[in-house]
Scaffold this motif. Structure first.
Motif, mmCIF file in Angstrom:
data_model
loop_
_atom_site.group_PDB
_atom_site.id
_atom_site.type_symbol
_atom_site.label_atom_id
_atom_site.label_comp_id
_atom_site.label_asym_id
_atom_site.label_seq_id
_atom_site.Cartn_x
_atom_site.Cartn_y
_atom_site.Cartn_z
ATOM 1 N N VAL A 294 -4.275 -1.918 7.900
ATOM 2 C CA VAL A 294 -3.985 -0.657 8.587
ATOM 3 C C VAL A 294 -4.786 0.461 7.914
ATOM 4 O O VAL A 294 -4.705 0.643 6.698
ATOM 5 N N ILE A 295 -5.545 1.179 8.722
ATOM 6 C CA ILE A 295 -6.382 2.274 8.233
ATOM 7 C C ILE A 295 -5.936 3.570 8.899
ATOM 8 O O ILE A 295 -5.719 3.605 10.119
ATOM 9 N N ILE A 296 -5.796 4.608 8.098
ATOM 10 C CA ILE A 296 -5.410 5.923 8.612
ATOM 11 C C ILE A 296 -6.561 6.894 8.397
ATOM 12 O O ILE A 296 -7.160 6.937 7.315
ATOM 13 N N ASP A 297 -6.881 7.677 9.424
ATOM 14 C CA ASP A 297 -7.932 8.685 9.273
ATOM 15 C C ASP A 297 -7.627 9.912 10.123
ATOM 16 O O ASP A 297 -7.298 9.790 11.305
ATOM 17 N N LYS A 318 -14.084 -3.855 16.089
ATOM 18 C CA LYS A 318 -12.968 -3.907 17.034
ATOM 19 C C LYS A 318 -11.684 -3.511 16.301
ATOM 20 O O LYS A 318 -11.415 -3.995 15.205
ATOM 21 N N VAL A 319 -10.886 -2.647 16.937
ATOM 22 C CA VAL A 319 -9.657 -2.203 16.303
ATOM 23 C C VAL A 319 -8.517 -2.165 17.307
ATOM 24 O O VAL A 319 -8.719 -2.135 18.523
ATOM 25 N N PHE A 320 -7.297 -2.167 16.768
ATOM 26 C CA PHE A 320 -6.095 -1.869 17.532
ATOM 27 C C PHE A 320 -5.839 -0.382 17.285
ATOM 28 O O PHE A 320 -5.518 0.029 16.176
ATOM 29 N N LEU A 321 -5.985 0.421 18.312
ATOM 30 C CA LEU A 321 -5.960 1.868 18.165
ATOM 31 C C LEU A 321 -4.569 2.457 18.423
ATOM 32 O O LEU A 321 -3.974 2.236 19.465
ATOM 33 N N VAL A 322 -4.076 3.215 17.446
ATOM 34 C CA VAL A 322 -2.891 4.050 17.623
ATOM 35 C C VAL A 322 -3.391 5.487 17.553
ATOM 36 O O VAL A 322 -3.825 5.956 16.505
ATOM 37 N N LEU A 323 -3.325 6.178 18.681
ATOM 38 C CA LEU A 323 -3.980 7.477 18.808
ATOM 39 C C LEU A 323 -3.002 8.567 19.215
ATOM 40 O O LEU A 323 -2.225 8.406 20.148
ATOM 41 N N GLY A 324 -3.070 9.686 18.495
ATOM 42 C CA GLY A 324 -2.281 10.865 18.847
ATOM 43 C C GLY A 324 -3.116 12.105 18.604
ATOM 44 O O GLY A 324 -3.539 12.367 17.487
ATOM 45 N N GLU A 337 -15.736 8.653 21.953
ATOM 46 C CA GLU A 337 -16.189 8.091 20.680
ATOM 47 C C GLU A 337 -15.386 6.870 20.255
ATOM 48 O O GLU A 337 -15.943 5.894 19.768
ATOM 49 N N ILE A 338 -14.073 6.923 20.426
ATOM 50 C CA ILE A 338 -13.229 5.915 19.793
ATOM 51 C C ILE A 338 -12.748 4.799 20.726
ATOM 52 O O ILE A 338 -12.551 3.654 20.299
ATOM 53 N N VAL A 339 -12.557 5.092 22.006
ATOM 54 C CA VAL A 339 -11.994 4.099 22.932
ATOM 55 C C VAL A 339 -12.862 2.848 23.089
ATOM 56 O O VAL A 339 -12.325 1.732 23.183
ATOM 57 N N PRO A 340 -14.212 2.956 23.119
ATOM 58 C CA PRO A 340 -15.022 1.754 23.334
ATOM 59 C C PRO A 340 -14.798 0.623 22.336
ATOM 60 O O PRO A 340 -15.014 -0.540 22.681
ATOM 61 N N ILE A 341 -14.342 0.906 21.122
ATOM 62 C CA ILE A 341 -14.156 -0.178 20.146
ATOM 63 C C ILE A 341 -12.688 -0.610 20.048
ATOM 64 O O ILE A 341 -12.346 -1.441 19.202
ATOM 65 N N ALA A 342 -11.838 -0.063 20.914
ATOM 66 C CA ALA A 342 -10.419 -0.401 20.879
ATOM 67 C C ALA A 342 -10.124 -1.571 21.802
ATOM 68 O O ALA A 342 -10.374 -1.508 23.003
ATOM 69 N N GLU A 343 -9.593 -2.650 21.245
ATOM 70 C CA GLU A 343 -9.187 -3.801 22.056
ATOM 71 C C GLU A 343 -7.784 -3.604 22.622
ATOM 72 O O GLU A 343 -7.469 -4.096 23.697
ATOM 73 N N ARG A 344 -6.938 -2.919 21.867
ATOM 74 C CA ARG A 344 -5.598 -2.557 22.330
ATOM 75 C C ARG A 344 -5.363 -1.107 21.963
ATOM 76 O O ARG A 344 -5.861 -0.626 20.940
ATOM 77 N N ILE A 345 -4.560 -0.433 22.779
ATOM 78 C CA ILE A 345 -4.353 1.001 22.559
ATOM 79 C C ILE A 345 -2.893 1.377 22.747
ATOM 80 O O ILE A 345 -2.273 1.030 23.761
ATOM 81 N N ILE A 346 -2.343 2.062 21.758
ATOM 82 C CA ILE A 346 -1.044 2.715 21.892
ATOM 83 C C ILE A 346 -1.273 4.214 21.713
ATOM 84 O O ILE A 346 -1.868 4.646 20.728
ATOM 85 N N ILE A 390 -5.691 -2.307 12.406
ATOM 86 C CA ILE A 390 -4.990 -1.250 13.129
ATOM 87 C C ILE A 390 -5.532 0.085 12.627
ATOM 88 O O ILE A 390 -5.541 0.345 11.421
ATOM 89 N N LEU A 391 -5.985 0.900 13.548
ATOM 90 C CA LEU A 391 -6.509 2.226 13.201
ATOM 91 C C LEU A 391 -5.557 3.285 13.749
ATOM 92 O O LEU A 391 -5.292 3.333 14.950
ATOM 93 N N ILE A 392 -5.057 4.135 12.853
ATOM 94 C CA ILE A 392 -4.181 5.245 13.237
ATOM 95 C C ILE A 392 -4.980 6.525 13.040
ATOM 96 O O ILE A 392 -5.387 6.852 11.917
ATOM 97 N N THR A 393 -5.217 7.257 14.118
ATOM 98 C CA THR A 393 -6.084 8.433 13.997
ATOM 99 C C THR A 393 -5.743 9.485 15.044
ATOM 100 O O THR A 393 -4.964 9.246 15.965
ATOM 101 N N GLY A 394 -6.346 10.649 14.878
ATOM 102 C CA GLY A 394 -6.139 11.769 15.787
ATOM 103 C C GLY A 394 -5.708 12.992 15.001
ATOM 104 O O GLY A 394 -6.353 13.379 14.030
#
Length: 407
Positions: A294-297, A318-324, A337-346, A390-394
């Motif tokens: 899990v990576i936070i940025d 490829k990442v599982f994107l958690v975006l807010g 920028e970020i959606v193209p590399i997201a395989e799953r998105i929450i 899992i990438l948590i960003t925004g």
């Protein structure tokens, strides 16, 4: 009142919103004896990289034996993170005492401060009492009318200029640069990492007007990155080699800015090298879990997303994107920028100034689910995923909520 009630009082000041202007700050500080005039401040503005640059510089100065104050915003998890003395957060007791003092002065003098004005005053008063050798202060937003712009620093730094906070700073990089350039003070040296020639010209003109020496690390540093991975970076410049823990090539530029400021303060090279090696700054390409990864940025604007994407393309395609995302930001450009590399998105929503995901879900050309509660969104991602990071960003505020799960 205990610390919880006092902090609630401070957070309630958010109802006054953001009010660019220095009149309230000047009145409040005058009523408190002008604590800001007793401080040796390094004042840092810029769209991205302020906090990272400030943190690296603070580690350098502390390694060199100086006492340090650090004032940054926003916080990730605790209010106390904003104000640090020698790397340690202000205590609840110290916070409570100062909140009560400032609150009393506001009431006595009929001063209506915003949350950021109150917090900035608290920081200046705290540091004036503690008397550290240097205080590193980052602007909250902009420059000209930012609450921190009441100080006369010993060095001014502007990291870079990009589109952000357009409701307050302007719609173009030039308009934003004009606002940020107003932290440049008469006869005080100014240093930047800006590369846009139009913005550089503007900075030089402002420095000339103020008789302020101008420095740009791009003119002085020939940077060679020899190693950059998910754990550290090695780079050299001007005959010296450095190592930093902060990852992402954009952090090398922030490190060089910290190096140059330290040199201006005549810090010995060995202390610069050792300080940089130890420097940490949470929430910036931070690995908070290894299984699952899990990576936070805190990539809270388009430029930040571009820097994040550059790093991810190299190591995690490829990442599982958690975006807010925060309210009012350039959602379409950030998503591009970020959606193209997201395989799953929450999609989720931070409690503070979070944009409702329903407002931008239709801009995503992939399947995305909405879980408004940040912690529940992260927990769901961790249950659903084991095979990709899992990438948590925004929003920085949003990642702070997520960070609490990993403390």
């Amino acid at each position: 009142m205990d610390i919880t009630n006092l902090l609630e009082y401070m957070y309630a000041l958010e109802r006054f919103g953001i009010k660019p202007g220095l009149e309230v700050m000047k009145a409040l500080l005058k009523a408190l004896g002008n604590p800001e005039k007793k401080l040796n401040v390094i004042h840092i503005a810029g769209t991205n990289g302020k906090g990272s640059t400030a943190a690296m510089l603070e580690f350098i100065l502390r390694t060199a034996g100086y006492s340090t104050g650090l004032y940054t915003s926003p916080h990730l998890v605790r209010f106390n993170e904003r104000i640090r003395l020698n790397g340690k957060e202000i205590t609840n007791k110290e916070t409570a005492e100062l909140v009560q003092k400032i609150k009393s002065v506001c009431e006595k003098n009929n001063i209506q401060a915003t949350f950021f004005e109150f917090t900035t005053t608290l920081a200046f008063l705290y540091f004036a009492n503690k008397k550290p050798d240097y205080i590193i202060t980052e602007t909250g937003m902009g420059g000209r009318l930012d609450a921190t712009n009441v100080v006369t620093p010993i060095i001014t730094a502007i990291t870079n200029i990009a589109i952000d906070h357009v409701d307050y700073l302007g719609n173009t990089e030039r308009e934003i640069a004009v606002e940020k350039a107003k932290i440049i003070k008469k006869n005080i040296p100014m240093i930047t990492a800006e590369t846009n020639e139009e913005i550089i010209k503007l900075f030089k003109e402002e420095c000339k007007k103020n008789n302020s020496p101008y420095y740009n690390i791009n003119d002085e540093f020939n940077i060679n990155i020899s190693e950059s991975d998910t754990k550290h970076q090695l780079f050299s410049t001007n005959g010296e080699s450095y190592e930093i823990k902060l990852v992402g090539e954009h952090q090398v530029m922030n490190a060089c800015l910290a190096i140059r400021i330290a040199e201006m303060l005549e810090v010995k090279k060995e202390h610069i090298i050792n300080g940089l090696k130890k420097a940490e700054w949470p929430g910036r390409l931070e690995t908070v879990s290894k299984n699952p990864l899990v990576i936070i940025d805190g990539a809270h604007n388009t430029t930040g997303m571009k820097a994040l994407r550059k790093f991810l393309d190299k190591y995690y395609p490829k990442v599982f994107l958690v975006l807010g995302i925060s309210e009012g930001h350039h959602k379409r450009e950030m998503l591009k920028e970020i959606v193209p590399i997201a395989e799953r998105i929450i999609l989720t929503k931070g409690k503070y100034r979070g944009e409702d995901p329903k407002n931008y879900k239709d801009l995503i050309d992939k399947k995305a689910i909405i879980i408004s509660d940040v912690k529940e969104a992260v927990k769901k991602a961790m249950k659903m995923n084991r095979d990709i990071p899992i990438l948590i960003t925004g929003s920085i505020y949003m990642i702070g909520e997520a960070e609490e799960l990993f403390l």
